[in-house]
Motif scaffolding. Structure first.
Motif, PDB file in Angstrom:
ATOM      1  N   GLY A 191       0.932  -1.345  -0.144  1.00 37.19           N
ATOM      2  CA  GLY A 191      -0.179  -0.052   0.032  1.00 37.19           C
ATOM      3  C   GLY A 191       0.956   1.163   0.001  1.00 37.19           C
ATOM      4  N   THR A 192       2.046   1.330   0.684  1.00 42.18           N
ATOM      5  CA  THR A 192       2.965   2.491   0.659  1.00 42.18           C
ATOM      6  C   THR A 192       3.472   2.629  -0.400  1.00 42.18           C
ATOM      7  N   ASP A 193       3.452   1.674  -1.414  1.00 41.23           N
ATOM      8  CA  ASP A 193       3.772   2.133  -2.882  1.00 41.23           C
ATOM      9  C   ASP A 193       3.072   3.290  -3.632  1.00 41.23           C
ATOM     10  N   TYR A 194       1.900   3.117  -3.256  1.00 38.09           N
ATOM     11  CA  TYR A 194       0.842   4.138  -3.681  1.00 38.09           C
ATOM     12  C   TYR A 194       0.793   5.443  -3.087  1.00 38.09           C
ATOM     13  N   ALA A 195       1.657   5.642  -2.408  1.00 37.08           N
ATOM     14  CA  ALA A 195       1.687   6.819  -1.517  1.00 37.08           C
ATOM     15  C   ALA A 195       1.458   8.094  -2.437  1.00 37.08           C
ATOM     16  N   VAL A 196       0.749   9.056  -2.468  1.00 42.53           N
ATOM     17  CA  VAL A 196       0.808  10.053  -2.889  1.00 42.53           C
ATOM     18  C   VAL A 196       1.751  10.978  -3.003  1.00 42.53           C
ATOM     19  N   GLU A 197       2.370  11.610  -2.025  1.00 38.63           N
ATOM     20  CA  GLU A 197       3.202  12.271  -1.626  1.00 38.63           C
ATOM     21  C   GLU A 197       4.558  11.850  -2.656  1.00 38.63           C
ATOM     22  N   ASP A 198       4.757  10.623  -2.515  1.00 37.52           N
ATOM     23  CA  ASP A 198       6.018  10.122  -3.301  1.00 37.52           C
ATOM     24  C   ASP A 198       6.044  10.310  -4.888  1.00 37.52           C
ATOM     25  N   PHE A 199       4.917  10.615  -5.412  1.00 38.80           N
ATOM     26  CA  PHE A 199       4.868  11.020  -6.902  1.00 38.80           C
ATOM     27  C   PHE A 199       4.614  12.750  -7.115  1.00 38.80           C
ATOM     28  N   SER A 200       4.169  13.208  -6.126  1.00 34.66           N
ATOM     29  CA  SER A 200       3.751  14.506  -6.234  1.00 34.66           C
ATOM     30  C   SER A 200       5.123  15.418  -6.377  1.00 34.66           C
ATOM     31  N   LYS A 201       5.965  14.867  -5.732  1.00 30.29           N
ATOM     32  CA  LYS A 201       7.331  15.694  -5.441  1.00 30.29           C
ATOM     33  C   LYS A 201       8.356  15.333  -6.854  1.00 30.29           C
ATOM     34  N   LYS A 202       8.020  14.604  -7.448  1.00 25.31           N
ATOM     35  CA  LYS A 202       8.977  14.123  -8.643  1.00 25.31           C
ATOM     36  C   LYS A 202       8.878  15.083  -9.917  1.00 25.31           C
ATOM     37  N   GLY A 203       9.953  15.510 -10.288  1.00 27.97           N
ATOM     38  CA  GLY A 203      10.182  16.119 -11.419  1.00 27.97           C
ATOM     39  C   GLY A 203       9.538  15.616 -12.815  1.00 27.97           C
ATOM     40  N   THR A 204       9.264  16.550 -13.557  1.00 29.49           N
ATOM     41  CA  THR A 204       8.546  15.957 -14.869  1.00 29.49           C
ATOM     42  C   THR A 204       9.517  15.189 -15.737  1.00 29.49           C
ATOM     43  N   SER A 205      10.869  15.548 -15.873  1.00 33.46           N
ATOM     44  CA  SER A 205      12.037  14.950 -16.711  1.00 33.46           C
ATOM     45  C   SER A 205      12.485  13.582 -16.082  1.00 33.46           C
ATOM     46  N   ASP A 206      12.196  13.395 -14.898  1.00 29.86           N
ATOM     47  CA  ASP A 206      12.447  12.125 -13.783  1.00 29.86           C
ATOM     48  C   ASP A 206      11.880  11.011 -14.401  1.00 29.86           C
ATOM     49  N   LYS A 207      12.334  10.146 -14.936  1.00 36.76           N
ATOM     50  CA  LYS A 207      11.738   8.931 -15.336  1.00 36.76           C
ATOM     51  C   LYS A 207      10.891   8.329 -14.550  1.00 36.76           C
ATOM     52  N   GLY A 208      11.016   8.311 -13.186  1.00 33.98           N
ATOM     53  CA  GLY A 208      10.098   7.985 -11.891  1.00 33.98           C
ATOM     54  C   GLY A 208       8.969   8.419 -12.107  1.00 33.98           C
ATOM     55  N   THR A 209       8.626   9.663 -13.009  1.00 30.82           N
ATOM     56  CA  THR A 209       7.241  10.035 -12.947  1.00 30.82           C
ATOM     57  C   THR A 209       6.447   9.108 -13.580  1.00 30.82           C
ATOM     58  N   ILE A 210       7.013   8.218 -14.729  1.00 27.60           N
ATOM     59  CA  ILE A 210       6.432   7.338 -15.110  1.00 27.60           C
ATOM     60  C   ILE A 210       6.199   5.865 -14.820  1.00 27.60           C
ATOM     61  N   GLU A 211       7.668   5.551 -14.108  1.00 27.65           N
ATOM     62  CA  GLU A 211       8.020   4.273 -14.067  1.00 27.65           C
ATOM     63  C   GLU A 211       8.133   4.144 -12.430  1.00 27.65           C
ATOM     64  N   GLY A 212       7.941   5.117 -11.725  1.00 25.48           N
ATOM     65  CA  GLY A 212       7.791   5.176 -10.103  1.00 25.48           C
ATOM     66  C   GLY A 212       8.690   4.502  -9.471  1.00 25.48           C
ATOM     67  N   LYS A 213       8.275   4.109  -8.310  1.00 28.35           N
ATOM     68  CA  LYS A 213       9.484   3.459  -7.440  1.00 28.35           C
ATOM     69  C   LYS A 213      10.309   2.302  -7.949  1.00 28.35           C
ATOM     70  N   ALA A 214       9.569   1.557  -8.721  1.00 31.96           N
ATOM     71  CA  ALA A 214      10.155   0.149  -9.328  1.00 31.96           C
ATOM     72  C   ALA A 214      11.540   0.882 -10.156  1.00 31.96           C
ATOM     73  N   THR A 215      11.153   1.830 -10.891  1.00 35.90           N
ATOM     74  CA  THR A 215      12.302   2.350 -11.608  1.00 35.90           C
ATOM     75  C   THR A 215      13.568   2.730 -10.664  1.00 35.90           C
TER      76      THR A 215
END
Length: 397
Positions: A191-215
């Motif tokens: 469930g913690t992998d879906y925490a909103v705050e982890d994604f809202s802080k990412k920059g737009t050029s960061d590939k993590g924006t699309i591939e998230g924590k796994a990346t």
């Protein structure tokens, strides 16, 4: 002879529409979760637009859908976790929270569980087949269903997984095409992998924006095993992320523009924007007015004016079409400096080119530095989506 006939009948039955539907539905919906990546092409409009789509799903109701237009920096995500449904735009530091049962009442062609429900819901769905693929034609069940009533779902015979979905207009012409690149069934995330705050802080050029924590985790492992060269590459990526994150961009909540429509709309708008807009910087106070391009009989502009706002001017255009009347309000968008979730009424609305918010009487979204709000007492949700999807800049009225 009887044995041969029986064998033929059994073989035919194994490939019947009902049999294929049962197998695919079980496979797509009974898995504990899945990850998938896809490419979505939207063919409507002056030029086709292509988007990368990445989906996580963990049973029962955890979702994360990341959408980014190819060639553009901005991306958006729809996240559903135990706290609710959120739409996140990392580059604008904006997060809207919805009290919604999305995606149950708003089927999306890139969610394979929703595709299974679409096929199950349409008793008149038709199946054809080629040597390698089953092709189903069924009705759509989303906000675009009036404009785009049909879809073709292509299913690989060996894997029983979808390979492509083509969403069609009334003339059976392709308007949206989703091509699945990879589907991994059986994945399950915490469930913690879906925490909103982890994604809202990412920059737009960061590939993590699309591939998230796994990346991110994969990048960390690579850094540990690939030595100094990989470490330097990761450092460069971090610098790029910081550079992009620090870029100033302009946006404001489009619902704020409803103040000049009705008191009810005004109340909704205040609940969306709250204090989050206070002190927001406007980088793009001038913008070109957008107009809807619609083939509706008797639709005409009855009022068009500019109203001075706190941070920028608002353009207010009122249309009358007899039984189809509405008001379009638009202004320069402003950035949310606090980056905290704010409440948004209604449901997330995937407009293809962006994710907005829709209620029974309004729809709002932001695109290219402009926030839009449409208020109406006579349009259906599907008709509001049609208006929103037809908006173009310039003097076309």
């Amino acid at each position: 002879m009887l044995m041969i006939v029986s064998l033929v009948l059994v073989a035919c039955g194994s490939n019947s529409k009902e049999a294929v539907l049962k197998k695919t539905s079980n496979k797509w919906t009974e898995t504990k979760g899945y990850d998938l990546s896809a490419q979505m092409e939207i063919k409507s409009g002056a030029e086709p637009r292509t988007y990368d789509v990445n989906v996580w799903h963990t049973k029962p109701d955890f979702y994360r859908v990341a959408v980014a237009q190819q060639g553009e920096e901005d991306s958006q995500m729809i996240i559903r976790n135990e706290d609710g449904v959120f739409v996140v735009t990392p580059s604008m530091k904006k997060t809207y929270k919805f009290q919604s049962d999305w995606p149950k009442q708003n089927s999306q062609a890139y969610l394979i569980g929703a595709l299974a429900e679409d096929l199950k819901a349409d008793e008149n769905a038709k199946m054809t087949e080629t040597e390698k693929v089953y092709v189903f034609e069924a009705k759509t069940r989303n906000n675009h269903s009036k404009m785009l009533p049909y879809q073709q779902i292509f299913i690989d015979k060996k894997t029983l997984l979808p390979t492509k979905v083509a969403v069609l207009n009334e003339a059976k012409e392709e308007q949206i095409v989703i091509t699945f690149k990879k589907i991994s069934l059986g994945t399950s995330r915490k469930g913690t992998d879906y925490a909103v705050e982890d994604f809202s802080k990412k920059g737009t050029s960061d590939k993590g924006t699309i591939e998230g924590k796994a990346t991110e985790e994969k990048a960390t492992e690579g850094k540990a095993t690939e030595g100094k060269a990989t470490e330097e590459k990761a450092t460069e990526g971090k610098a790029s992320e910081e550079s992009t994150t620090n870029k100033e961009s302009a946006t404001s909540d489009s619902d704020e523009t409803s103040e000049n429509v009705t008191e009810n709309d005004k109340g909704e708008t205040q609940s969306v924007t709250g204090d989050a807009q206070a002190g927001a910087e406007i980088e793009n106070p001038e913008f070109q007015t957008h107009y809807p391009v619609l083939k509706w009989d008797n639709l005409k502009i009855i009022d068009e004016k500019t109203v001075a706002g706190v941070d920028s001017e608002r353009r207010i255009i009122t249309y009358d079409g007899g039984d189809k009347s509405f008001t379009v309000i638009q202004q320069s968008a402003a950035k949310n400096p606090q980056a905290i979730p704010v409440f948004a009424p209604g449901d997330p609305a995937d407009l293809g080119f962006t994710i907005g918010a829709i209620t029974d009487n309004s729809i709002s979204w932001e695109k290219n530095g402009v926030s839009f709000f449409i208020a109406t007492n006579s349009l259906s949700r599907a008709e509001m989506v049609e208006v929103a999807s037809s908006m173009v800049n310039g003097e076309v009225k």
